[in-house]
Design a protein around this motif. Structure first.
Motif, PDB file in Angstrom:
ATOM      1  N   ASP A 116      -1.299  52.179  -2.441  1.00 32.46           N
ATOM      2  CA  ASP A 116      -2.014  52.254  -3.722  1.00 32.46           C
ATOM      3  C   ASP A 116      -2.508  50.884  -4.164  1.00 32.46           C
ATOM      4  OD1 ASP A 116      -1.509  54.938  -3.771  1.00 32.46           O
ATOM      5  OD2 ASP A 116       0.291  54.753  -5.025  1.00 32.46           O
ATOM      6  N   SER A 117      -1.669  49.872  -3.988  1.00 30.05           N
ATOM      7  CA  SER A 117      -2.042  48.528  -4.427  1.00 30.05           C
ATOM      8  C   SER A 117      -3.060  47.885  -3.505  1.00 30.05           C
ATOM      9  CB  SER A 117      -0.784  47.646  -4.515  1.00 30.05           C
ATOM     10  OG  SER A 117       0.142  48.179  -5.440  1.00 30.05           O
ATOM     11  N   LYS A 118      -3.147  48.337  -2.270  1.00 27.97           N
ATOM     12  CA  LYS A 118      -4.100  47.758  -1.328  1.00 27.97           C
ATOM     13  C   LYS A 118      -5.539  47.924  -1.807  1.00 27.97           C
ATOM     14  CE  LYS A 118      -1.905  45.900   2.169  1.00 27.97           C
ATOM     15  NZ  LYS A 118      -2.089  44.472   2.508  1.00 27.97           N
ATOM     16  N   VAL A 119      -5.789  48.965  -2.572  1.00 24.34           N
ATOM     17  CA  VAL A 119      -7.142  49.191  -3.089  1.00 24.34           C
ATOM     18  C   VAL A 119      -7.514  48.094  -4.077  1.00 24.34           C
ATOM     19  CG1 VAL A 119      -8.616  50.795  -4.359  1.00 24.34           C
ATOM     20  CG2 VAL A 119      -6.885  51.669  -2.766  1.00 24.34           C
ATOM     21  N   ILE A 120      -6.532  47.648  -4.877  1.00 25.14           N
ATOM     22  CA  ILE A 120      -6.797  46.646  -5.907  1.00 25.14           C
ATOM     23  C   ILE A 120      -6.700  45.232  -5.339  1.00 25.14           C
ATOM     24  CG2 ILE A 120      -6.108  45.824  -8.190  1.00 25.14           C
ATOM     25  CD1 ILE A 120      -4.809  48.545  -8.658  1.00 25.14           C
ATOM     26  N   TRP A 121      -5.683  45.020  -4.482  1.00 25.30           N
ATOM     27  CA  TRP A 121      -5.467  43.683  -3.904  1.00 25.30           C
ATOM     28  C   TRP A 121      -5.433  43.788  -2.381  1.00 25.30           C
ATOM     29  CZ3 TRP A 121      -1.615  45.234  -7.693  1.00 25.30           C
ATOM     30  CH2 TRP A 121      -1.886  44.781  -8.980  1.00 25.30           C
ATOM     31  N   PRO A 122      -6.575  44.009  -1.757  1.00 23.70           N
ATOM     32  CA  PRO A 122      -6.586  44.197  -0.289  1.00 23.70           C
ATOM     33  C   PRO A 122      -6.151  42.945   0.474  1.00 23.70           C
ATOM     34  CG  PRO A 122      -8.807  43.964  -1.159  1.00 23.70           C
ATOM     35  CD  PRO A 122      -7.907  44.099  -2.340  1.00 23.70           C
ATOM     36  N   GLN A 123      -6.274  41.768  -0.148  1.00 20.39           N
ATOM     37  CA  GLN A 123      -5.926  40.534   0.545  1.00 20.39           C
ATOM     38  C   GLN A 123      -4.448  40.183   0.426  1.00 20.39           C
ATOM     39  OE1 GLN A 123      -7.263  40.723  -2.390  1.00 20.39           O
ATOM     40  NE2 GLN A 123      -6.129  39.323  -3.723  1.00 20.39           N
ATOM     41  N   PHE A 124      -3.710  40.932  -0.390  1.00 20.42           N
ATOM     42  CA  PHE A 124      -2.309  40.588  -0.639  1.00 20.42           C
ATOM     43  C   PHE A 124      -1.413  41.086   0.493  1.00 20.42           C
ATOM     44  CE2 PHE A 124       1.875  41.743  -2.445  1.00 20.42           C
ATOM     45  CZ  PHE A 124       2.296  40.464  -2.801  1.00 20.42           C
ATOM     46  N   GLU A 125      -0.485  40.209   0.944  1.00 18.38           N
ATOM     47  CA  GLU A 125       0.498  40.565   1.953  1.00 18.38           C
ATOM     48  C   GLU A 125       1.886  40.515   1.313  1.00 18.38           C
ATOM     49  OE1 GLU A 125       0.220  38.215   5.443  1.00 18.38           O
ATOM     50  OE2 GLU A 125      -1.928  38.556   5.715  1.00 18.38           O
ATOM     51  N   ALA A 126       2.595  41.609   1.459  1.00 20.83           N
ATOM     52  CA  ALA A 126       3.918  41.730   0.829  1.00 20.83           C
ATOM     53  C   ALA A 126       4.971  41.014   1.658  1.00 20.83           C
ATOM     54  CB  ALA A 126       4.274  43.197   0.641  1.00 20.83           C
ATOM     55  N   ILE A 127       4.878  39.706   1.705  1.00 24.32           N
ATOM     56  CA  ILE A 127       5.818  38.871   2.462  1.00 24.32           C
ATOM     57  C   ILE A 127       6.403  37.841   1.512  1.00 24.32           C
ATOM     58  CG2 ILE A 127       6.084  37.269   4.384  1.00 24.32           C
ATOM     59  CD1 ILE A 127       3.638  38.569   5.672  1.00 24.32           C
ATOM     60  N   TRP A 128       7.726  37.712   1.543  1.00 23.10           N
ATOM     61  CA  TRP A 128       8.396  36.712   0.706  1.00 23.10           C
ATOM     62  C   TRP A 128       8.628  35.446   1.512  1.00 23.10           C
ATOM     63  CZ3 TRP A 128       9.261  36.881  -4.394  1.00 23.10           C
ATOM     64  CH2 TRP A 128      10.091  35.905  -4.952  1.00 23.10           C
TER      65      TRP A 128
END
Length: 281
Positions: A116-128
């Motif tokens: 769902d969030s990929k549509v809004i923030w396609p460049q974001f990678e969920a990595i800490w």
């Protein structure tokens, strides 16, 4: 009317209200510094000087009462309960910040990387570690097995030295008591010096700042407040060292020493959690 022969009732004191006003100035000055307002450092400096005056005066009065034989069994019991609850409140204080870190790392970041969030923030990678979707991930983290590991060894050693000093006091070995406390103070100062160096390196070389998104805010809030507690503990140890050198405390009556030792061990334990959760994992 209270029975002062059963429990010591001190006279009315100016120090609580003076200390509250001093802390208000310190916090106000700190906020003004962050907002780059004119006169911020003057307000902060005035509050710091006023707070120093209050600490010296309040500790002096308590020392006079203690050495004057005002505190007996009932007072000692209330002091122990009060210090225990105070440390518990400090534990809860840090639990809130660790909770914020847990929420961000385990719940919020993976959720932001979902479909769902990929549509809004396609460049974001969920990595800490991450700064979040609104900030570029252009910072570096501080390696755990560098200065943080050295600081861990320093604090663990300081826990040993303060325990050594405590046992020396119980055995009435004043020279060992003073040496153990002096070493603990020295280790506390060294820890703080390394932390300042770490912060300068983070800001100047790693681009890791308080405004570096969720990672920067949680990192500096946790390590910064811990550093504040180490500073408070070191100042308290210096006061206790001065009292020990003046011949205060006995093997059977030394709660002032014990209270600071409890606080210092609490600071040690918090740092172990910080090292594992913030730096290592």
């Amino acid at each position: 009317m209270s029975d002062s022969s059963h429990y010591f009732v001190p006279a009315n004191s100016k120090w609580p209200i003076y200390t509250s006003l001093s802390m208000f100035l310190v916090v106000s000055g700190f906020i003004c510094i962050f907002n780059e307002l004119s006169g911020a450092y003057a307000v902060f400096g005035a509050g710091f000087l006023a707070l120093t005056y209050c600490m010296v005066g309040w500790w002096r009065d308590v020392t006079v009462e203690s050495e004057g034989g005002k505190y007996k069994e009932w007072e000692d019991m209330s002091f122990r309960w009060s210090m225990g609850w105070f440390i518990f409140s400090e534990v809860m204080f840090f639990v809130s910040f660790f909770g914020a870190l847990f929420y961000a790392r385990v719940l919020a970041v993976p959720d932001l990387g979902g479909l769902d969030s990929k549509v809004i923030w396609p460049q974001f990678e969920a990595i800490w570690p991450t700064a979040g979707p609104y900030f570029p991930d252009n910072f570096e983290t501080i390696p755990a097995f560098d200065v943080p590991l050295v600081n861990t060894l320093i604090l663990l050693t300081s826990g040993v030295t303060v325990t050594w000093a405590h046992w020396a006091l119980k055995l009435n070995k004043r020279r060992q008591l003073n040496i153990g406390l002096a070493l603990t103070v020295l280790l506390g100062v060294i820890f703080l010096a390394f932390q300042v160096q770490e912060y300068v390196h983070a800001y100047n070389d790693l681009n890791l700042r308080l405004d570096s998104g969720i990672y920067g805010s949680t990192f500096f809030m946790l390590t910064g407040f811990h550093g504040l507690h180490v500073t408070i503990g070191t100042i308290s140890l210096i006061v206790i060292l001065g009292r020990c050198m003046a011949g205060h405390f006995t093997p059977d009556k030394h709660f002032g020493f014990e209270a600071v030792a409890w606080y210092w061990h609490f600071v040690d334990v918090v740092w172990l959690f910080l090292f594992i959760v913030v730096y290592w994992l």
